[in-house]
Write a protein that holds these residues in place. Structure first.
Motif, PDB file in Angstrom:
ATOM      1  N   GLU A 115       0.812  -1.241  -0.093  1.00 38.15           N
ATOM      2  CA  GLU A 115       0.004  -0.080  -0.025  1.00 38.15           C
ATOM      3  C   GLU A 115       0.748   1.176   0.096  1.00 38.15           C
ATOM      4  O   GLU A 115       0.482   2.194  -0.682  1.00 38.15           O
ATOM      5  CB  GLU A 115      -0.758  -0.167   1.264  1.00 38.15           C
ATOM      6  CG  GLU A 115      -1.818   1.190   1.333  1.00 38.15           C
ATOM      7  CD  GLU A 115      -2.701   1.358   0.068  1.00 38.15           C
ATOM      8  OE1 GLU A 115      -2.766   2.374  -0.489  1.00 38.15           O
ATOM      9  OE2 GLU A 115      -2.953   0.287  -0.506  1.00 38.15           O
ATOM     10  N   ARG A 116       1.868   1.323   0.873  1.00 33.33           N
ATOM     11  CA  ARG A 116       2.897   2.527   0.831  1.00 33.33           C
ATOM     12  C   ARG A 116       3.393   2.702  -0.557  1.00 33.33           C
ATOM     13  O   ARG A 116       3.693   3.662  -0.795  1.00 33.33           O
ATOM     14  CB  ARG A 116       3.693   2.256   1.748  1.00 33.33           C
ATOM     15  CG  ARG A 116       4.902   3.333   2.129  1.00 33.33           C
ATOM     16  CD  ARG A 116       4.161   4.691   2.700  1.00 33.33           C
ATOM     17  NE  ARG A 116       4.818   5.777   2.594  1.00 33.33           N
ATOM     18  CZ  ARG A 116       5.158   6.470   1.464  1.00 33.33           C
ATOM     19  NH1 ARG A 116       4.464   6.432   0.481  1.00 33.33           N
ATOM     20  NH2 ARG A 116       5.878   7.701   1.593  1.00 33.33           N
ATOM     21  N   ARG A 162       2.259   1.698  -3.453  1.00 30.83           N
ATOM     22  CA  ARG A 162       1.255   2.404  -4.350  1.00 30.83           C
ATOM     23  C   ARG A 162       0.909   3.937  -4.225  1.00 30.83           C
ATOM     24  O   ARG A 162       1.104   4.636  -5.105  1.00 30.83           O
ATOM     25  CB  ARG A 162      -0.116   1.592  -4.049  1.00 30.83           C
ATOM     26  CG  ARG A 162      -0.014   0.214  -4.737  1.00 30.83           C
ATOM     27  CD  ARG A 162      -1.508  -0.414  -4.348  1.00 30.83           C
ATOM     28  NE  ARG A 162      -1.749  -1.535  -4.851  1.00 30.83           N
ATOM     29  CZ  ARG A 162      -2.376  -2.639  -4.581  1.00 30.83           C
ATOM     30  NH1 ARG A 162      -3.206  -2.158  -3.539  1.00 30.83           N
ATOM     31  NH2 ARG A 162      -2.768  -3.800  -4.983  1.00 30.83           N
ATOM     32  N   GLN A 163       1.015   4.312  -3.077  1.00 25.16           N
ATOM     33  CA  GLN A 163       0.926   5.629  -2.491  1.00 25.16           C
ATOM     34  C   GLN A 163       2.149   6.468  -2.892  1.00 25.16           C
ATOM     35  O   GLN A 163       1.709   7.383  -3.262  1.00 25.16           O
ATOM     36  CB  GLN A 163       0.630   5.709  -1.013  1.00 25.16           C
ATOM     37  CG  GLN A 163       0.219   7.152  -0.441  1.00 25.16           C
ATOM     38  CD  GLN A 163      -1.081   7.581  -1.092  1.00 25.16           C
ATOM     39  OE1 GLN A 163      -2.074   6.860  -1.092  1.00 25.16           O
ATOM     40  NE2 GLN A 163      -1.225   8.834  -1.753  1.00 25.16           N
ATOM     41  N   ASP A 189       1.711   9.793  -5.062  1.00 27.59           N
ATOM     42  CA  ASP A 189       2.465  10.871  -4.672  1.00 27.59           C
ATOM     43  C   ASP A 189       3.599  11.676  -5.515  1.00 27.59           C
ATOM     44  O   ASP A 189       3.300  12.856  -5.741  1.00 27.59           O
ATOM     45  CB  ASP A 189       2.869  10.899  -3.245  1.00 27.59           C
ATOM     46  CG  ASP A 189       1.939  10.581  -2.178  1.00 27.59           C
ATOM     47  OD1 ASP A 189       0.858  10.709  -2.222  1.00 27.59           O
ATOM     48  OD2 ASP A 189       2.280   9.957  -1.049  1.00 27.59           O
ATOM     49  N   TYR A 246       9.225   8.015   0.903  1.00 33.01           N
ATOM     50  CA  TYR A 246       9.088   6.797   0.792  1.00 33.01           C
ATOM     51  C   TYR A 246      10.258   5.881   1.538  1.00 33.01           C
ATOM     52  O   TYR A 246       9.838   4.895   2.293  1.00 33.01           O
ATOM     53  CB  TYR A 246       8.926   6.149  -0.744  1.00 33.01           C
ATOM     54  CG  TYR A 246       8.863   4.581  -0.806  1.00 33.01           C
ATOM     55  CD1 TYR A 246       7.835   4.018  -0.479  1.00 33.01           C
ATOM     56  CD2 TYR A 246      10.215   3.978  -1.420  1.00 33.01           C
ATOM     57  CE1 TYR A 246       7.726   2.647  -0.913  1.00 33.01           C
ATOM     58  CE2 TYR A 246       9.835   2.615  -1.589  1.00 33.01           C
ATOM     59  CZ  TYR A 246       8.646   1.750  -1.071  1.00 33.01           C
ATOM     60  OH  TYR A 246       8.743   0.377  -1.517  1.00 33.01           O
TER      61      TYR A 246
END
Length: 281
Positions: A137-138, A140-141, A145, A166
């Motif tokens: 999920e991180r 993807r984010q 971003d 990240y």
């Protein structure tokens, strides 16, 4: 990650050089076992460095075995690190970043090779996501971003921030000692910024020809300003590293940060000189 992190091998002790190779081969073996042999085509020294750094900070007990890989048959003494939590985590990071980088290139440039690679990596991404759902999920984010930042503020300093954030966030996904987390996060943040800016400098000419986004082109950045940003990020990363207490391989990691990364920075800046005749980046 883009493959910019590395050592100056001539400055390493023999055991340090062997250790660095063993982490790289260990990451390769881990990726192959957990996510399939195709993934190893995207193996990065950047993620091998993460495995080395994270393992040292976790104080893991590590062991190695003789490597019988056909690619290393010329080196009968080569060994690979056996799986540890840090290696497994770095393998998942490598797989996820490889997939999203390929997908991003396909979306932006309609690069058929990268599109095909993204399709072939989908199964590995699902397995990595099952292993580390928060990491998936991180990641993807992060790419979302990054895309938003490049659309809203294309200046190098701002555009490099999502990559730094990240890498910084990875420090919250493993059980590092609390006293080490603050400098570890600062190290990772600045290393992430440096990687992004290095990639931008390296791709400047290609992006100019293709008409694709590049923060240095967007801001008409001078070589001097680009060099300042790159070396400042490395200096901050080194300051943070000096506050850490890894359980092993401190000299090896110091070689990467104080010699290997600055040397690669110099090469990218020299490449710019040749391309632009000492004009703006």
């Amino acid at each position: 990650m883009f493959g910019y992190i590395g050592t100056i091998e001539s400055e390493l002790k023999v055991r340090e050089a062997a250790s660095y190779k063993s982490w790289y081969c260990g990451l390769c073996q881990c990726m192959k076992r957990r996510y399939g042999p195709f993934c190893t085509l995207f193996l990065q020294y950047d993620c091998a460095f993460l495995a080395l750094l994270f393992s040292g900070e976790l104080g893991e007990a590590v062991d190695a075995k003789r490597c019988h890989c056909l690619h290393r048959c010329h080196d009968p003494q080569r060994k690979y690190r056996l799986e540890t939590p840090a290696l497994r985590f770095a393998a998942a990071v490598n797989v996820l970043l490889a997939y999203y980088k390929c997908y991003d290139d396909w979306r932006d440039e309609r690069d058929l090779k990268k599109g095909a690679a993204a399709l072939l990596l989908k199964g590995a991404v699902k397995r990595a996501g099952r292993d580390y759902p928060a990491l998936l999920e991180r990641t993807r984010q992060f790419y979302a971003d990054q895309a938003r930042m490049e659309e809203s503020d294309g200046r190098p300093d701002a555009a490099a921030d999502p990559t730094g954030r990240y890498l910084e966030s990875l420090a919250d996904m493993l059980p590092f000692p609390e006293a080490e987390k603050t400098p570890l996060k600062w190290l990772l943040y600045n290393l992430g910024r440096w990687i992004y800016l290095m990639d931008a400098g390296d791709d400047r000419e290609k992006d100019q020809k293709k008409g694709t986004f590049n923060p240095y082109l967007m801001a008409n950045t001078s070589k001097e300003d680009a060099a300042f940003g790159l070396y400042a990020s490395l200096e901050e990363a080194h300051k943070a590293f000096d506050l850490l207490s890894p359980s092993r391989d401190g000299g090896l990691m110091a070689n990467v940060l104080t010699l290997g990364c600055p040397e690669r920075t110099r090469r990218v800046l020299e490449k710019t000189d040749k391309e632009e005749g000492h004009e703006s980046l």
